[in-house]
Motif scaffolding. Sequence first.
Motif, mmCIF file in Angstrom:
data_model
loop_
_atom_site.group_PDB
_atom_site.id
_atom_site.type_symbol
_atom_site.label_atom_id
_atom_site.label_comp_id
_atom_site.label_asym_id
_atom_site.label_seq_id
_atom_site.Cartn_x
_atom_site.Cartn_y
_atom_site.Cartn_z
ATOM 1 N N ALA A 16 -3.775 4.346 -11.561
ATOM 2 C CA ALA A 16 -4.106 4.038 -12.863
ATOM 3 C C ALA A 16 -3.419 5.542 -13.962
ATOM 4 O O ALA A 16 -3.841 6.015 -13.882
ATOM 5 C CB ALA A 16 -5.797 4.862 -11.898
ATOM 6 N N GLY A 17 -2.329 4.831 -13.624
ATOM 7 C CA GLY A 17 -1.622 5.289 -14.961
ATOM 8 C C GLY A 17 -1.776 6.289 -14.184
ATOM 9 O O GLY A 17 -0.478 6.841 -13.415
ATOM 10 N N PHE A 18 -1.001 7.764 -15.415
ATOM 11 C CA PHE A 18 -0.606 8.809 -14.325
ATOM 12 C C PHE A 18 -1.782 9.389 -12.963
ATOM 13 O O PHE A 18 -1.473 10.733 -12.923
ATOM 14 C CB PHE A 18 -0.342 9.979 -15.303
ATOM 15 N N VAL A 19 -3.057 8.405 -12.983
ATOM 16 C CA VAL A 19 -4.138 8.799 -12.487
ATOM 17 C C VAL A 19 -3.763 8.460 -10.617
ATOM 18 O O VAL A 19 -4.221 7.258 -10.943
ATOM 19 C CB VAL A 19 -5.259 8.968 -13.161
ATOM 20 N N SER A 20 -3.500 9.322 -9.863
ATOM 21 C CA SER A 20 -3.398 8.357 -7.999
ATOM 22 C C SER A 20 -4.672 8.854 -7.839
ATOM 23 O O SER A 20 -5.223 9.735 -7.442
ATOM 24 C CB SER A 20 -2.205 9.446 -7.216
ATOM 25 N N GLY A 21 -4.970 7.614 -6.774
ATOM 26 C CA GLY A 21 -6.050 7.654 -5.935
ATOM 27 C C GLY A 21 -6.270 6.572 -5.130
ATOM 28 O O GLY A 21 -4.921 6.024 -4.762
ATOM 29 N N ARG A 22 -6.941 5.969 -4.678
ATOM 30 C CA ARG A 22 -7.189 4.793 -3.619
ATOM 31 C C ARG A 22 -8.368 3.882 -4.488
ATOM 32 O O ARG A 22 -9.691 4.104 -5.452
ATOM 33 C CB ARG A 22 -8.423 5.186 -2.565
ATOM 34 N N LEU A 23 -8.577 2.560 -4.280
ATOM 35 C CA LEU A 23 -9.049 1.949 -5.158
ATOM 36 C C LEU A 23 -10.612 0.381 -4.321
ATOM 37 O O LEU A 23 -9.245 0.008 -3.259
ATOM 38 C CB LEU A 23 -8.235 0.708 -5.894
ATOM 39 N N VAL A 24 -11.060 0.822 -4.061
ATOM 40 C CA VAL A 24 -11.809 -0.554 -2.908
ATOM 41 C C VAL A 24 -11.964 -1.715 -3.860
ATOM 42 O O VAL A 24 -13.198 -0.712 -5.156
ATOM 43 C CB VAL A 24 -12.871 0.167 -1.932
ATOM 44 N N LEU A 25 -12.282 -2.183 -3.908
ATOM 45 C CA LEU A 25 -13.178 -3.620 -4.718
ATOM 46 C C LEU A 25 -13.641 -4.417 -3.104
ATOM 47 O O LEU A 25 -13.404 -4.743 -2.021
ATOM 48 C CB LEU A 25 -11.900 -4.797 -4.688
ATOM 49 N N ALA A 26 -15.335 -4.808 -4.126
ATOM 50 C CA ALA A 26 -15.812 -5.552 -2.965
ATOM 51 C C ALA A 26 -15.841 -7.091 -3.696
ATOM 52 O O ALA A 26 -16.275 -7.303 -4.960
ATOM 53 C CB ALA A 26 -17.404 -5.002 -2.849
ATOM 54 N N PHE A 27 -16.188 -8.179 -2.907
ATOM 55 C CA PHE A 27 -16.365 -9.647 -3.127
ATOM 56 C C PHE A 27 -17.665 -10.097 -2.893
ATOM 57 O O PHE A 27 -17.921 -9.943 -1.828
ATOM 58 C CB PHE A 27 -15.520 -10.121 -2.665
ATOM 59 N N ASP A 28 -18.105 -10.626 -3.551
ATOM 60 C CA ASP A 28 -19.445 -11.657 -3.773
ATOM 61 C C ASP A 28 -19.008 -13.077 -2.688
ATOM 62 O O ASP A 28 -18.490 -13.604 -2.792
ATOM 63 C CB ASP A 28 -19.663 -12.330 -4.826
ATOM 64 N N VAL A 29 -19.798 -13.234 -1.434
ATOM 65 C CA VAL A 29 -19.750 -14.080 -0.279
ATOM 66 C C VAL A 29 -20.698 -14.054 0.245
ATOM 67 O O VAL A 29 -21.384 -12.930 0.544
ATOM 68 C CB VAL A 29 -18.389 -13.530 0.683
ATOM 69 N N PRO A 30 -20.977 -15.539 0.565
ATOM 70 C CA PRO A 30 -22.500 -16.618 1.377
ATOM 71 C C PRO A 30 -22.433 -15.160 2.788
ATOM 72 O O PRO A 30 -21.564 -15.114 3.024
ATOM 73 C CB PRO A 30 -22.588 -17.665 1.152
ATOM 74 N N ALA A 31 -23.305 -15.038 2.866
ATOM 75 C CA ALA A 31 -24.217 -13.888 4.233
ATOM 76 C C ALA A 31 -23.325 -14.689 5.450
ATOM 77 O O ALA A 31 -23.158 -14.499 6.620
ATOM 78 C CB ALA A 31 -25.966 -14.109 4.507
ATOM 79 N N SER A 32 -23.720 -16.595 5.206
ATOM 80 C CA SER A 32 -23.505 -17.282 6.745
ATOM 81 C C SER A 32 -21.713 -17.514 6.430
ATOM 82 O O SER A 32 -21.315 -17.393 7.334
ATOM 83 C CB SER A 32 -23.642 -18.613 6.576
#
Length: 239
Positions: free
Chosen positions: A103-119
């Motif tokens: 993220a620019g000069f900031v390194s790290g870990r990115l976790v992304l979450a998504f909306d999905v129906p339970a079924s």
Amino acid sequence: MQRPWVLALAAGVIVLLVAFALPVLRMGGSSGALAGDDTAAGTGLPWQVSRLGEGRTQVFGLEPGRDTLAQVQARLGDALQVALVARLGEQGALEALADPFMAGFVSGRLVLAFDVPASQLQAWRAGAGSSEPMEGGVRRFKLRADHRQQAAQARLVGLSFLPAVRLTGDDVRQRFGAPAEALDQPGGAQVLLYPELGLSATVAPGQRGVLQYVSPADFADRLRAPLLAAAQQAGQPPR
């Protein structure tokens, strides 16, 4: 036991998964995660949250609440690790991991979450060809190729960025200003809330922090309400 905080958003609620945070929080590192020269780094920094109007924001070139997994993939590339993440007996959540993430000069870990129906989640989990264990009793289930195609249209609802160096409350206030609210959490953690940015920043003594981003329109339900409930359960009033 101190609880690290990383979001996984599914079915409109926040699930705090230990497994993502522990490997990062146990690594060594120095403070000053958000220190540096903005002009040299360009764009894509963790505090560069663009307000797009109509309650919309963009961070890291992504717009929570609108972008799909396919759009995220186009932005972040094929190295993005997509999987269904769940504990035993839970339906889980569709998540994607970018590690490492710059993220620019900031390194790290990115976790992304998504909306999905339970079924849909249940069907994907039942059809998963393999899974691997993670810490905290969590498993990552690999999606079949046809399920991965179905997941391409899943909507991005939240991002968690874990800097590779320690994030302090002073860092957060320097970059984002004074929070609208601060919630004390179990284990000594504190969450600083910025509803107009759709942002929560969690810091804890001796641990790395977590920046969590959602659409400002979703902030109250997806971030504040679950965090406030956890704070009240621990007997910690908001400040």
